[in-house]
Design an enzyme around this catalytic site. Structure first.
Site, short mmCIF file in Angstrom:
data_model
loop_
_atom_site.label_atom_id
_atom_site.label_comp_id
_atom_site.label_asym_id
_atom_site.label_seq_id
_atom_site.Cartn_x
_atom_site.Cartn_y
_atom_site.Cartn_z
N HIS A 196 0.82 -1.22 0.00
CA HIS A 196 0.00 0.00 0.00
C HIS A 196 0.85 1.27 0.00
O HIS A 196 0.33 2.35 -0.24
CB HIS A 196 -0.92 0.01 1.23
CG HIS A 196 -2.00 -1.03 1.16
ND1 HIS A 196 -3.34 -0.71 1.03
CD2 HIS A 196 -1.95 -2.38 1.17
CE1 HIS A 196 -4.05 -1.82 0.99
NE2 HIS A 196 -3.23 -2.85 1.07
N ASP B 147 3.69 9.66 -0.83
CA ASP B 147 2.50 8.92 -0.40
C ASP B 147 2.20 7.85 -1.44
O ASP B 147 2.20 8.15 -2.64
CB ASP B 147 1.31 9.89 -0.30
CG ASP B 147 0.28 9.43 0.72
OD1 ASP B 147 0.17 8.21 0.93
OD2 ASP B 147 -0.42 10.30 1.28
#
Ligand code: F6P
Length: 475
Positions: free
Chosen positions: A171, A382
């Site tokens: 992720h 991110d």
């Protein structure tokens, strides 16, 4: 045909999700009676239909130190809780996961620490998760392992259960090799991941970084997306590719459209004194999110009077990893600059930054998204950033503007946002001003195009695409 190497120990579930966290939180009622409350994240929403259809089970940790809760049912889902001792929480979770891997995989924004004791805890905890998965999976089951906390599980599981099909999804970013190479256990991590049949990453660049790590750290041959791996069963082919994660766009839009949520959005603007411009930041309080850069840009814009007479910033910074030192330091730094901005610019009863160190239910978040004129998403790095996608999903009115860091996975998809390099404070300031003063027609055009992307690529699409590719992976 692969064989069940420990048929005696095979479980009964055809689909097994292995994730760091369970999709429930432990709660106590007023009489001290313990129970579980669903913590519905995007992942569980996406996987719930698959879990129900395929007699699935979710293996994870409750978030508290203590013995393994074992198998239980909550909200109609079969769950297996893996236990972590207090030492494992310190050395595995706070140590290796969040003081070694997290900063390393986010381009060393904070200096990673390499402690041999933490690595040993990481190996031991990964072994517990792999054992739980091996015990739960039916012969020939599909097992989907998630994220950087569990990178050794694919190989550990394959060693016990060569019959199962193993997928892994990362992720967070996978760093460039020059950074990854700092990890003293880089070869073990690569080999751990290569126990999977299919490895999913957020961006194409992450998959490319991983393929390079396979060549450099493990001396393996790669061709396109395929890595040739030699193990006990001979030569296998492992695939590594990008599968950008998303949100349950329709469900979130439905929340935003509710009367009470729209009313709450109007009440929020009223409570803030009906600002001309409402800027919004919603993040976990994490040094990867660029909160300090955003606040610095805002402070300078106020100093220069470039944002008009009545502007307000609401910054939600939900508490996260509070026992890890870098997070405590960041909290101090953020709170210092917030109080400076208010000290220098606010008037009695009208702060210019409303700083909320709290977590909120989805309805309140949707109301905030609807109320905001400009959403500020400025991470330094991110993997994806789902807040950006949530903002877009909530703006069914096709209003609002998104300022988005180019260092997020979301920037690959939301190309109609005001894209910024958050390190470039002048550029960030200009982008905030442009977003705050954009014409309604241009705002609508940008929002429409981003909404199309988020609607067509929701989390169900993500899960289905990954699981389809896993079914077809050569193995
Ligand atoms: O994005 C990575 C992630 O681990 C998410 O899965 C999770 O929601 C978030 O970071 C917070 O992580 P945690 O509270 O489990 O440390």
């Amino acid at each position: 045909m692969p064989t069940v190497t420990n048929a005696a120990g095979a479980g009964q579930h055809d689909f097994v999700v292995v994730a760091s966290r369970l999709p429930v939180d432990r709660v106590e009622d007023p009489d001290g009676e313990a129970g579980w409350r669903p913590s519905p994240g995007g992942l569980v929403t996406a996987l719930e239909p698959v879990l129900r259809e395929a007699d699935g089970v979710w293996i994870g940790w409750s978030g508290d130190a203590g013995p393994a809760p074992g198998a239980f049912e909550a909200n109609g889902l079969d769950l297996v809780g893996v236990g972590l001792s207090a030492e494992q929480v310190r050395d595995y979770y706070e140590g290796f996961c969040n003081t070694t891997l997290w900063p390393l995989y986010h381009d060393v924004i904070s200096a990673p620490q390499f402690e041999r004791r933490w690595w040993e805890a990481y190996v031991a905890v990964n072994r517990s998760f792999a054992a739980a998965a091996a015990a739960a999976a039916a012969p020939g089951a599909t097992v989907w392992v998630h994220d950087y906390q569990l990178q050794l599980v694919p190989r550990m599981l394959r060693e016990q259960r060569a019959d199962v099909r193993i997928g892994f999804f990362n992720h967070i970013p996978f760093p460039g090799y020059e950074i990854f190479a700092q990890l003293p256990w880089r070869r073990q991590v690569v080999e751990g991941l290569l126990g999977a049949d299919l490895l999913g990453f957020q961006r194409r660049a992450d998959a490319t970084n991983f393929l390079r790590a396979c060549r450099r750290a493990a001396g393996l041959l790669t061709k396109g997306n395929t890595i040739r791996v030699r193990d006990a069963d001979g030569v296998r082919e492992v695939q590594a590719a990008a599968f950008p994660i998303s949100i349950d766009s329709a469900a979130l839009e439905a929340i935003a459209r509710r009367d009470e949520v729209r009313k709450r959005a109007a009440d929020i603007r009223l409570a803030l004194g009906r600002p001309d411009t409402l800027l919004l930041g919603i993040d976990r309080l994490d040094y990867t999110k660029g909160i300090l850069h955003r606040l610095t840009a805002y402070r300078e814009l106020l100093d220069e009077g470039r944002l008009g007479p009545h502007v307000v910033l609401v910054q939600v910074a939900s508490p996260s990893r509070e026992r890890v030192e870098a997070y405590r330091t960041l909290r101090d730094e953020v709170e210092l600059i917030v109080s400076r901005i208010n000290g220098e610019h606010a008037e009695v009863g009208s702060p210019l930054v409303h700083y909320l160190h709290q977590s909120y239910p989805r309805e309140e978040m949707a109301a905030l998204y609807l109320a905001a004129d400009v959403m500020l998403v400025t991470p330094l790095r991110d993997g994806m950033n789902l807040v950006a996608k949530e903002y877009v999903a909530c703006r069914y009115d096709e209003r609002g503007a998104l300022v988005l860091s180019e260092f997020t996975g979301a920037a690959d998809e939301l190309t109609s946002a005001f894209l910024v390099n958050p390190h470039d404070i002048n550029g960030l300031k200009d982008a905030i001003v442009r977003a705050a003063t954009v014409s309604p027609a241009e705002a609508r055009r940008r929002m429409r195009s981003m909404r199309r992307q988020v609607r067509e690529h929701d989390v169900a699409h993500w899960a289905a695409t990954f699981l389809d590719a896993l079914k077809q992976a050569p193995g």
